[in-house]
Design an enzyme around this catalytic site. Structure first.
Site, PDB file in Angstrom:
ATOM      1  N   GLU A 317       0.817  -1.212   0.000  1.00 34.43           N
ATOM      2  CA  GLU A 317       0.000   0.000   0.000  1.00 34.43           C
ATOM      3  C   GLU A 317       0.849   1.260   0.000  1.00 34.43           C
ATOM      4  O   GLU A 317       0.667   2.166  -0.812  1.00 34.43           O
ATOM      5  CB  GLU A 317      -0.928   0.003   1.216  1.00 34.43           C
ATOM      6  CG  GLU A 317      -1.839   1.226   1.303  1.00 34.43           C
ATOM      7  CD  GLU A 317      -2.868   1.252   0.190  1.00 34.43           C
ATOM      8  OE1 GLU A 317      -2.767   2.139  -0.686  1.00 34.43           O
ATOM      9  OE2 GLU A 317      -3.760   0.396   0.191  1.00 34.43           O
ATOM     10  N   ASP A 321       1.282   4.080  -3.009  1.00 30.55           N
ATOM     11  CA  ASP A 321       0.880   5.477  -2.817  1.00 30.55           C
ATOM     12  C   ASP A 321       2.025   6.441  -3.101  1.00 30.55           C
ATOM     13  O   ASP A 321       1.859   7.453  -3.799  1.00 30.55           O
ATOM     14  CB  ASP A 321       0.382   5.695  -1.387  1.00 30.55           C
ATOM     15  CG  ASP A 321      -0.897   4.945  -1.088  1.00 30.55           C
ATOM     16  OD1 ASP A 321      -1.536   4.459  -2.026  1.00 30.55           O
ATOM     17  OD2 ASP A 321      -1.263   4.855   0.104  1.00 30.55           O
ATOM     18  N   SER A 572      -7.069   2.334  -4.107  1.00 31.32           N
ATOM     19  CA  SER A 572      -5.878   2.788  -3.388  1.00 31.32           C
ATOM     20  C   SER A 572      -4.922   3.508  -4.331  1.00 31.32           C
ATOM     21  O   SER A 572      -4.123   4.335  -3.889  1.00 31.32           O
ATOM     22  CB  SER A 572      -5.154   1.592  -2.760  1.00 31.32           C
ATOM     23  OG  SER A 572      -5.909   1.012  -1.734  1.00 31.32           O
TER      24      SER A 572
END
Length: 655
Positions: A317, A321, A572
């Site tokens: 994650e 990002d 995401s």
């Protein structure tokens, strides 16, 4: 004008504060000397269902220590639309005139009456003054108590609840408050709250985090990640920064502008690895080369740390990002808000993050609710524990904040959700753009769970049940970002469709009303399209907040991981990409002396022409195809995919 009337209101409020305080002091003294008049109690909150894995056991021991936290109602929240339109609507004469933190505190702090009446009630019930304290933000009263005393105060019966993993807590099925007090109170904890996210202890930390974990897979054999890998030939199969720039007309290079800032929020144990970022930047930023070891600004919150563990479950994650937030905005700095220590049984939440950037939001011992939010300090003897005090207002909020985490809207009491949503309202009034991923399970909730008729959750990935909207994307004061994709085998200049590697999150809130900025779009949606479901399936009142607001590519983002590369899919990826676009626009405005754009939704809905409409695909879940992407706004892809240059021109024309 709205803003002028607001300032006058604050002046009048300040002028009368001394007189009101004197009157309240006299009234309180009289109450204590004569005894507080008896007021009948009415049920304040009730829970009809035991969600998740919890089993009700015996009645709780009356001598069990219990710390009650009474959340006082904030004033003037009924004027939220008025305040927000004044600073964020493109036709407002006061557009961009954001509030100071003190103005926000003064406008929304609970009234002195609320504080005095609540304290007077507690004292009249025998609670001694030394056991009552008040938060700095004036919105919480804490009472050091016991189960027996709490039962008497609240006309409640506390029982012991346990789940299959051995977690134990005490809770009640309902509680009551005096009629002269309950109007001042939002909620009391712990009362009806149960942790509906499986267990509180000894469980998967990733699931506990309520994340939207991105789906990952290996690179296709034909893709060779070499320096200069910026081909646009296969963007439907592998998404790179070059693909995103081509899709959305994002400029090749940004600029570092003083005062501009972009924040990415991550929760432990998710954390990035610098070597993975270096590998990604060396291959996929040839058009805007990022030097080796370029790192985000690290703002650690409540023991925030960078894990030494590898694998997509820990690094995926955060690496995803930061790879794209940094690649698309460099040389603009990106701030990483790394939240929480490694204590798995009491992890940090959105509220712990909000505490750290807004001191007025802080309550006792960190977050807003001891059942869900981390309570600090943690036991220093626990490995990796943060043993310090909760961090309140220690960092400034960046101009744009992107968060790729969320949870089922119904997994908390409505009062809890409303208080968190109101905090996003306040950040927006101060000029902060807050965006959240809309979710990766279509109209279902986390792990594909839907809602049974009695309000409890279905099994994971069930093929039945009521739609289960996601929060905070359903909050009207954030920008909810859904997922789109190029058609299978399509070219970079083809019209996008709704994501199909996974069903993008979308639908209608069960808690929040339709905001005025979205009114016309939602009315048009219902006027021209019948979703085909009745009220037993979703909130079809046509008066509920719809989400997402926009959609961006969310499939097959190549990401550095464990010294190599993998493909990640999920909203995401969408949210940090859109956040990068808004950050670039803020930089352009700041360069010519204008301010940041703040809450962007009113402008987005007033200018649908800046989007490429998406009219193909759906977001299945709960045994249905969910909603379908149609012409105009829809609860699958929102307004569609943004074009940077068109969006930039709109915002640059505003004051």
């Amino acid at each position: 004008m709205i803003l002028e009337s607001t300032f006058k209101y604050l002046q009048d409020m300040a002028f009368s504060a001394v007189a009101r305080a004197l009157c309240l002091a006299v009234a309180l003294a009289s109450t204590l000397s004569q005894g507080h008049p008896t007021s009948p109690k009415l049920v304040h909150e009730r829970r009809d269902v035991v969600h998740g894995d919890w089993v009700k056991g015996s009645r709780a021991d009356a001598n069990t220590p219990l710390t009650l936290r009474i959340g006082l109602k904030q004033r003037n929240l009924e004027r939220a639309e008025e305040f927000m339109n004044a600073v964020s609507h493109p036709r407002s004469e006061t557009y961009g005139k954001f509030w100071s933190p003190q103005q926000v505190v003064d406008m929304f702090a609970p009234s002195e009456d609320a504080i005095a009446e609540t304290k007077a009630w507690l004292l009249s019930e025998g609670v001694t003054a030394d056991r009552i304290s008040h938060s700095a933000g004036r919105n919480w009263i804490k009472v050091s108590s016991t189960v027996g005393e709490a039962e008497s105060l609240l006309d409640a019966v506390y029982s012991v609840y346990e789940n299959e993993d051995g977690a134990v807590l005490v809770a009640c099925e309902s509680y009551s408050m005096p009629t002269n007090v309950r109007g001042f109170v939002d909620l009391v904890t712990p009362t009806i709250q149960l942790d509906e996210r499986e267990a509180v202890t000894r469980r998967s930390v990733v699931e506990k985090r309520d994340a939207f974990p991105p789906r990952f897979k290996k690179l296709p054999p034909w893709h060779h990640p070499n320096p200069g890998s910026d081909s646009l030939k296969n963007c439907s199969e592998v998404t790179t920064p070059a693909c995103l720039r081509a899709l959305y007309d994002i400029p090749q290079k940004g600029s570092a502008v003083k005062g501009n800032s972009y924040g990415i929020v991550e929760f432990a144990p998710e954390s990035y690895n610098q070597e993975d970022l270096n590998g990604f930047f060396s291959v996929y930023t040839s058009g805007n080369k990022i030097p080796n070891n370029t790192a985000p600004i690290f703002d650690g919150i409540d023991g925030g740390y960078l894990s030494s563990e590898g694998g997509s479950g820990v690094r995926g994650e955060s690496n995803l990002d930061l790879c794209y937030a940094m690649a698309l905005t460099y040389p603009q700095n990106v701030t990483l808000y790394q939240v929480g220590d490694s204590v798995a049984w009491n992890p940090a939440t959105d509220n712990n993050f909000l505490d750290a950037i807004d001191e007025s939001y802080c309550s006792f011992q960190g977050g807003d609710d001891p059942v869900w939010d981390a309570v600090y300090p943690h036991d220093a003897s626990t490995p990796g524990a943060y043993a310090g005090q909760p961090q309140c207002g220690v960092y400034n909020a960046t101009k744009v904040i992107s968060v790729s985490y969320g949870s089922n809207e119904g997994a908390r009491p409505a009062s809890y959700r409303a208080r968190e949503c109101a905090e996003y309202l306040k950040l927006s009034l101060m000029g902060v753009t807050v965006m959240f991923s809309s979710g990766d399970t279509g109209v279902a909730g986390l792990r594909g769970q839907c809602v049974k008729p009695d309000g409890s959750y279905t099994p994971v990935a069930a093929d039945y049940g009521q739609f289960n909207p996601m929060f905070p994307g359903s909050c009207p004061w954030v920008t909810s970002v859904g997922g789109s994709a190029l058609p299978a085998g399509g070219r970079v200049d083809d019209r996008e469709v709704a994501s199909y590697n996974f069903p993008t999150g979308g639908g209608f809130s069960n808690l929040f009303n339709l905001p005025s900025y979205q009114n016309s779009a939602v009315k048009s949606y219902y006027a021209h399209h019948n979703p085909g479901y009745n009220a037993s399936v979703y909130n079809n009142t046509q008066k509920a907040r719809g989400f997402p607001d926009v959609a961006l590519n969310s499939q097959n983002y190549v990401t550095g991981i464990d010294g190599g590369f993998q493909l990640f899919s999920g909203t995401s990826a969408s949210s940090p990409t859109f956040g990068a676009m808004i950050t670039l626009i803020n930089g352009e405005r700041l360069k010519i002396g204008k301010g940041p754009v703040g809450f962007i939704n009113p402008v987005l809905y007033a200018h649908p022409e800046v989007f490429t409409d998406i009219t193909e695909g759906h977001n299945s879940g709960c045994g249905t195809q969910g909603f379908t992407a149609v012409k105009g706004w829809d609860p699958v892809t929102g307004l569609g995919a943004p074009n940077y240059e068109k969006l930039r021109r709109v915002f640059m024309a505003l004051p």
